[in-house]
Design a protein around this motif. Sequence first.
Motif, mmCIF file in Angstrom:
data_model
loop_
_atom_site.group_PDB
_atom_site.id
_atom_site.type_symbol
_atom_site.label_atom_id
_atom_site.label_comp_id
_atom_site.label_asym_id
_atom_site.label_seq_id
_atom_site.Cartn_x
_atom_site.Cartn_y
_atom_site.Cartn_z
ATOM 1 N N VAL A 4 -5.495 5.963 -84.393
ATOM 2 C CA VAL A 4 -4.226 5.328 -84.016
ATOM 3 C C VAL A 4 -3.502 4.815 -85.254
ATOM 4 N N LEU A 5 -4.267 4.183 -86.160
ATOM 5 C CA LEU A 5 -3.672 3.656 -87.387
ATOM 6 C C LEU A 5 -3.082 4.787 -88.232
ATOM 7 N N VAL A 6 -3.826 5.864 -88.401
ATOM 8 C CA VAL A 6 -3.336 7.002 -89.180
ATOM 9 C C VAL A 6 -2.088 7.600 -88.540
ATOM 10 N N ALA A 48 8.112 -4.053 -94.859
ATOM 11 C CA ALA A 48 8.025 -3.512 -93.500
ATOM 12 C C ALA A 48 6.596 -3.110 -93.162
ATOM 13 N N ALA A 49 5.906 -2.442 -94.095
ATOM 14 C CA ALA A 49 4.524 -2.021 -93.834
ATOM 15 C C ALA A 49 3.591 -3.220 -93.724
ATOM 16 N N LEU A 56 -1.025 -4.120 -85.799
ATOM 17 C CA LEU A 56 -1.942 -3.095 -85.299
ATOM 18 C C LEU A 56 -3.399 -3.517 -85.414
ATOM 19 N N LEU A 57 -3.731 -4.174 -86.524
ATOM 20 C CA LEU A 57 -5.132 -4.502 -86.800
ATOM 21 C C LEU A 57 -5.519 -5.904 -86.384
ATOM 22 N N GLY A 58 -4.529 -6.758 -86.137
ATOM 23 C CA GLY A 58 -4.836 -8.142 -85.842
ATOM 24 C C GLY A 58 -4.912 -8.963 -87.116
#
Length: 316
Positions: A4-6, A48-49, A56-58
């Motif tokens: 999902v992250l990729v 932004a990143a 996404l990761l918490g």
Amino acid sequence: MLPVLVGVLTLFVLVFGFLMAAACGYLAGLLGSSSSPISGIGILTTMAAALLLPLLLGRAAGPEGERFVVAAALLVAAVIVTTASIANDNLQDLKTGQLVDATPWRQQVVLIVGVVVGSAVIAPLMALLYEAYGFAGALPREGMSADSAMAVPQAALVTQIATGIVGGTLPWTMVLIGIGLGAVLVVLEARLRRRGLTFPALTVGIGMYLPLSVEMTIALGGILGWLAERHLRRRTPEAERAGAVEAARRRGVLLASGFLVGESCVGVLLAGADWLSGRSGVLALGFEGPAATWLGLAVFGIGLGAFYRLTARAPG
């Protein structure tokens, strides 16, 4: 979680990178690559990143997780900045080729070859520089001296921004003040330009994070250009003045570009020699103290004099 992250980061790079490359490429084709906001694109992408990844990761990943998020944000920013830089160069090259009636498909083939060669060369060169000297702020290699580490002010700035956002320590008040100050300076630049005055707002930001040694060379280059132009205007007949000044500017840009390329090539050769020998300064002349300072100053002065004479020379 990793797929999902990729997938999300890939989509982010494709969409955001396309928009940034389009904007930078358009400005480069219209005004030249020197007017493209590539530095701002890098900072904006990093912010932004760094804001997206914790969602996404918490935020309870601990120190190791924070380092991973910072590294991922910098990787994404590097890809997008590289994309925008390639768009800068390619659009400017294609525009120049159109002006001189070059063959478009041959230009595109050569540009693709340039991207492939650059991608293959840059990683080994960066690894060579790291092994020979290291980079300020990076993890030092065993036996590596911090005094010989190469300064990377822009990379350090982007890293601090990403670390501050992920760790929640970024002083947003200062960021907002900087945004407001930048807007005011751009408006001031536009107003002064209407009156025939120049005030590049970007130079204020550059002066805030570049080391003084770099800023001094920029200032000296500007002074040399001003002196050369003044000399030509005083010595050249009015009918030939505009052409002489423009020719001098072209010579100055070409000569400065040659200095940059030559310095880079010599720096890589010196880094290779230091890496092979296992110590820094293997090709040093052995001068120390005041003798080394005065010798360096003399060589620098000779270089400035040669630059001025070649730039201020009347055409003919």
